[in-house]
Design a protein around this motif. Structure first.
Motif, mmCIF file in Angstrom:
data_model
loop_
_atom_site.group_PDB
_atom_site.id
_atom_site.type_symbol
_atom_site.label_atom_id
_atom_site.label_comp_id
_atom_site.label_asym_id
_atom_site.label_seq_id
_atom_site.Cartn_x
_atom_site.Cartn_y
_atom_site.Cartn_z
ATOM 1 N N CYS A 271 4.047 0.759 9.226
ATOM 2 C CA CYS A 271 4.398 2.159 8.972
ATOM 3 C C CYS A 271 3.565 3.089 9.809
ATOM 4 O O CYS A 271 4.019 4.138 10.220
ATOM 5 N N CYS A 272 2.307 2.681 10.065
ATOM 6 C CA CYS A 272 1.322 3.674 10.488
ATOM 7 C C CYS A 272 0.474 3.206 11.661
ATOM 8 O O CYS A 272 -0.680 3.604 11.786
ATOM 9 N N GLY A 273 1.063 2.338 12.471
ATOM 10 C CA GLY A 273 0.381 1.955 13.689
ATOM 11 C C GLY A 273 -0.246 0.585 13.631
ATOM 12 O O GLY A 273 -0.384 -0.029 12.569
ATOM 13 N N ALA B 106 9.327 -8.959 3.850
ATOM 14 C CA ALA B 106 9.470 -7.875 2.872
ATOM 15 C C ALA B 106 8.890 -6.562 3.393
ATOM 16 O O ALA B 106 9.007 -5.531 2.729
ATOM 17 N N GLY B 107 8.238 -6.618 4.564
ATOM 18 C CA GLY B 107 7.608 -5.417 5.112
ATOM 19 C C GLY B 107 6.139 -5.316 4.769
ATOM 20 O O GLY B 107 5.525 -4.270 4.952
ATOM 21 N N GLU B 108 5.564 -6.395 4.277
ATOM 22 C CA GLU B 108 4.133 -6.363 3.969
ATOM 23 C C GLU B 108 3.301 -6.579 5.233
ATOM 24 O O GLU B 108 3.717 -7.277 6.161
ATOM 25 N N SER B 109 2.109 -5.998 5.226
ATOM 26 C CA SER B 109 1.125 -6.241 6.273
ATOM 27 C C SER B 109 -0.252 -6.054 5.655
ATOM 28 O O SER B 109 -0.369 -5.685 4.485
ATOM 29 N N LEU B 110 -1.285 -6.302 6.440
ATOM 30 C CA LEU B 110 -2.654 -6.081 5.972
ATOM 31 C C LEU B 110 -3.425 -5.320 7.046
ATOM 32 O O LEU B 110 -3.443 -5.734 8.209
ATOM 33 N N PHE C 281 7.795 0.574 2.911
ATOM 34 C CA PHE C 281 8.930 -0.341 3.011
ATOM 35 C C PHE C 281 9.402 -0.821 1.637
ATOM 36 O O PHE C 281 10.194 -1.746 1.543
ATOM 37 N N GLY C 282 8.906 -0.181 0.580
ATOM 38 C CA GLY C 282 9.363 -0.534 -0.758
ATOM 39 C C GLY C 282 8.934 -1.907 -1.210
ATOM 40 O O GLY C 282 9.733 -2.676 -1.757
ATOM 41 N N VAL C 283 7.660 -2.238 -1.002
ATOM 42 C CA VAL C 283 7.143 -3.498 -1.535
ATOM 43 C C VAL C 283 6.504 -3.225 -2.898
ATOM 44 O O VAL C 283 6.541 -2.110 -3.409
ATOM 45 N N ARG C 284 5.917 -4.227 -3.486
ATOM 46 C CA ARG C 284 5.190 -4.088 -4.754
ATOM 47 C C ARG C 284 3.718 -4.348 -4.447
ATOM 48 O O ARG C 284 3.345 -5.474 -4.088
ATOM 49 N N GLY C 285 2.904 -3.305 -4.535
ATOM 50 C CA GLY C 285 1.523 -3.393 -4.083
ATOM 51 C C GLY C 285 0.698 -4.373 -4.896
ATOM 52 O O GLY C 285 0.941 -4.573 -6.084
ATOM 53 N N HIS C 286 -0.290 -4.973 -4.224
ATOM 54 C CA HIS C 286 -1.169 -5.901 -4.938
ATOM 55 C C HIS C 286 -2.540 -5.958 -4.301
ATOM 56 O O HIS C 286 -2.734 -5.658 -3.123
ATOM 57 N N LEU C 287 -3.478 -6.369 -5.137
ATOM 58 C CA LEU C 287 -4.868 -6.590 -4.749
ATOM 59 C C LEU C 287 -5.155 -8.065 -5.021
ATOM 60 O O LEU C 287 -4.763 -8.582 -6.075
ATOM 61 N N ASP C 288 -5.812 -8.737 -4.085
ATOM 62 C CA ASP C 288 -6.015 -10.178 -4.202
ATOM 63 C C ASP C 288 -7.476 -10.537 -3.979
ATOM 64 O O ASP C 288 -8.163 -9.905 -3.173
ATOM 65 N N SER D 135 12.484 -4.585 4.199
ATOM 66 C CA SER D 135 11.807 -4.443 5.502
ATOM 67 C C SER D 135 12.193 -3.188 6.264
ATOM 68 O O SER D 135 11.637 -2.916 7.336
ATOM 69 N N ILE D 136 13.140 -2.410 5.737
ATOM 70 C CA ILE D 136 13.532 -1.155 6.403
ATOM 71 C C ILE D 136 12.779 -0.003 5.749
ATOM 72 O O ILE D 136 12.643 0.030 4.524
ATOM 73 N N PRO D 137 12.253 0.955 6.547
ATOM 74 C CA PRO D 137 11.511 2.074 5.950
ATOM 75 C C PRO D 137 12.299 2.745 4.827
ATOM 76 O O PRO D 137 13.499 2.963 4.932
#
Lengths: 571, 157
Positions: free
Chosen positions: A140-142, A185-189, A209-216, A435-437
């Motif tokens: 999304c942001c570079g 799904a459009g996830e990244s780190l 990208f409409g994912v479900r956020g998580h902390l691991d 995966s689409i904005p």
């Protein structure tokens, strides 16, 4: 047709072998333990963890460089690195790192999967690691990465294709590699990991990208996942009543944790900010407060359970992530945290229970709505009717972006990089597709009539004590030191030192590219250094479109006093 | 309105008509990713292999798009059939692999790539890249189940 008689080509080599890298770093990281990180302030020669210390203060007691001599500060060395070939986000890569320093070795991550170990005294490249990043990764942001964590002889880093890696800190070779998210799904780190006890904690990106956020949390030694904390509850879980009962809005709800949290050993809680709900601007899709988006969540470090939360922007319609740091401090015997939010307000909370202590605005223009001192939120201007454009302050990048404030225990003040920029937004509904904005709007951020500052606030009153004004919004983290200084980088490239008590500018240096990173400080053999990654880019269209044409950069600048300058008053 | 997938069913013909599938005809070089597409072979242990050639005077990899069924280890044998010296810079986890490819030589690189996603490789000398010597390695498949989100299956584009 002539048959070709092939000769053998020279053997293939690691591309990094064609550099001046020595291939090895001293084994300084093997003795970095949880206990040392807990007590990081006692070894100010190092910058052991993302914020310097678990409390997120971004303060170093080092004082060799001080108000009297900072005008003599000069570059000690520069480490510059440029991309090779085509890479993801070629137009958006930026150097957003915060350098970690352990006993003379600097560990740095860059865009597109780069990790470097440098001699912190000379800038000599010791080793480099390059993870191959798919060109088509959703970003999304570079193409950015905010830093590494170091402990147990390893360097931990996240990759844009959602892997978590442990590297051998002496050689840069891979120790373990786990896939933490789903790129389809459009996830990244992009987050800098945080090592707490024997775990390395990371949060996901992908809220646009409409994912479900998580902390691991992953085991430091093996990479095995110890716990996962979803920020958006499933139906039936606590907080699920803040999402529509019908449909799957919760499953696409966002709430990502893409900025490093802070930690208090006594409460055993991680204090982590969560991101925007998805779709960002179309609230009709998701009626309700939408927990735990735009929140400060206190997460049990051992189990990953959310102990308490405070939502800064319920039912967000402005893209006001609350990912930004939670700075831990004490006042009048209370254990507090301060969080400067995108929505223009600072939230001071009791960090033992999330109780609201104080709320105050920290930017001049707030038109989206109002938050009263007792926490009541009143929206006033927001995208509502389809296609009808509204204009509000702050814009989606917020009054303060992800870049960090600092707190000096010496002055008792917070130092905040402030962005005063508006935006025009029109709701534009769209169907969700993985995966689409998934913004639900057309957005244009102002490229005129904007301002910025480093502003100092008294947390006891919420009053602004001083303001150093900049023509452009301030989009980089600040650093406070025991030398009575506050360091900050501007979008135009200037790296400035301000008097922590007055805001007077005492020194500046043009680094040639805008700042969007987090400087740190360290010392070697008693000599203090200030390090700042320089490299404009990332989500510029969101936080400063007036500088879309600004030059990219990719250099670590390190400053020190020239030989012969005394630290006690200079000469 | 026609969708993109039906816009140019005769894409190869159109590229040929405008001279975009060869050197110094329509434009100066050869438009990227206009070469052949091929799939890597997979051994019983899952390790993959492929052969990629440089076509004489065409500054194009053949295939220019190499498809892998999944992420993992890949051996690529490069053959330079051209009468000039080129090289190959290929992404790989840990460090990119680089090999000289003088005229009429063959050399092998071993790379490790995650999937899914795709990666560009190139001959990073002169402006080989701009003239056409950029190719793609496409990795298909999905991330492990342990890395997927706990949510119902979602619609895709």
């Amino acid at each position: 047709m002539t048959t070709i008689e092939y000769r053998p080509a020279p053997p293939a080599v690691n591309f990094g072998s064609l550099t001046t890298a020595t291939g090895n770093a001293p084994p300084v990281a093997q003795d970095v333990t949880y206990e040392r990180i807990l007590d990081a302030r006692s070894e100010p020669q190092n910058w052991l963890t993302y914020y310097g210390t678990y409390d997120g203060q971004r303060y170093s007691p080092l004082d060799e460089i001080n108000r009297e001599n900072v005008a003599r500060l000069l570059p000690a060395w520069v480490f510059s690195f440029a991309p090779h070939g085509l890479h993801a986000g070629q137009s958006t890569y930026a150097f957003e790192n915060c350098p970690i320093v352990v006993d003379g070795v600097m560990y740095v991550s860059g865009w597109d999967g780069w990790v470097w170990a440098l001699d912190a005294k000379t800038g000599q490249l010791l080793w480099q690691y390059k993870h191959a990043i798919p060109f088509d990764t959703s970003l999304c942001c570079g193409n950015v990465n905010r830093g590494v964590a170091v402990a147990d002889g390893k360097v931990f880093v996240c990759t844009l294709n959602a892997h978590v890696l442990a590297l051998d800190a002496t050689t840069g070779s891979l120790v373990w590699d786990v896939t933490s998210g789903d790129v389809r799904a459009g996830e990244s780190l992009t987050v800098a990991p945080l090592v707490v006890k024997d775990r390395v904690v990371v949060g996901s990106s992908g809220g646009e990208f409409g994912v479900r956020g998580h902390l691991d949390a992953y085991d430091v030694g093996t990479g095995e996942r110890v716990w996962r904390c979803y920020t958006i509850p499933k139906p039936g879980e606590p907080g699920s009543e803040t999402w529509p009962a019908e449909g799957e809005a919760w499953a696409r709800g966002g709430g990502n944790c893409w900025i490093t949290g802070t930690f208090d050993q006594e409460t055993n809680l991680l204090y982590w900010g969560t991101g925007n709900p998805a779709p960002d601007f179309d609230g009709e899709i998701r009626p309700g407060a939408n927990l735990h988006t735009d929140s400060v969540i206190a997460v049990d470090a051992d189990t990953g359970e959310i102990r308490w939360h405070y939502q800064c922007t319920p039912h967000d319609l402005w893209d006001y992530d609350s990912n930004m740091e939670c700075i831990l401090f004490e006042q009048d015997g209370r254990k507090l945290l301060a969080h400067f939010d995108k929505n223009g307000y600072c939230f001071v909370l009791d960090r033992t229970n999330g109780e609201r202590v104080r709320i105050f605005p920290f930017v001049d223009r707030i038109t989206w709505g109002e938050i009263s001192p007792d926490g009541a939120v009143t929206p006033r201007i927001y995208p509502d009717k389809e296609g009808e454009e509204v204009h509000f302050y702050p814009g989606p990048a917020g009054a303060k972006e992800w870049t960090h404030a600092a707190y000096s225990p010496e002055t008792g003040l917070f130092y905040v990089p402030v962005q005063d920029t508006g935006a025009r937004v029109a709701r534009r509904r769209r169907e969700f597709k993985e995966s689409i904005p998934y913004w639900g709007a057309a957005v244009i951020v102002d490229a005129e009539d904007m301002a910025g500052s480093v502003s100092a606030f008294d947390p006891a009153t919420g009053q602004e004590v001083w303001r150093w004004r900049n023509d452009l919004p301030m989009c980089a983290s600040v650093l406070a030191t025991g030398g009575g200084l506050v360091f900050a980088g501007t979008p135009a490239g200037q790296f400035v030192a301000l008097d922590a008590r007055s805001g007077e500018m005492l020194w500046q240096f043009n680094c040639g590219s805008g700042h969007h990173s987090s400087p740190s400080t360290y010392s070697i053999d008693g000599k203090q250094y200030i390090a700042v990654p320089v490299g404009w880019g990332a989500w510029v269209e969101g936080f400063l479109p007036g500088m879309m044409g600004g030059p990219h950069g990719q250099a670590m600048f390190v400053f020190s006093l020239p030989e012969g300058v005394e630290s006690a008053g200079g000469r | 309105m026609r969708s993109l997938t039906t816009l140019t069913p005769d894409r190869s013909e159109q590229l040929h008509r405008f001279g975009l599938d060869k050197q110094n005809e329509g434009t100066l070089g050869r438009l990227l990713a206009t070469g052949n597409v091929a799939q890597a072979e997979e051994g019983p242990d899952g390790r993959m292999s492929a052969t990629i050639r440089i076509v004489p005077d065409q500054l194009v990899w053949d295939p220019s798009v190499l498809v892998l069924p999944h992420g993992g280890e890949l051996d690529i044998e490069f053959l330079n059939d051209d009468q000039n010296t080129h090289c190959a810079l290929v992404p790989s986890n840990g460090d990119s692999q680089w090999v000289w490819l003088p005229n009429y030589t063959r050399g092998t690189v071993h790379v490790v790539l995650d999937g899914p996603g795709y990666y560009w490789f190139s001959s990073n000398v002169g402006n080989d890249e701009g003239r056409g010597l950029i190719g793609a390695i496409v990795v298909m498949g999905d991330v492990p189940a342990s890395a997927r989100l706990d949510r119902p299956p979602q619609p895709r584009p």
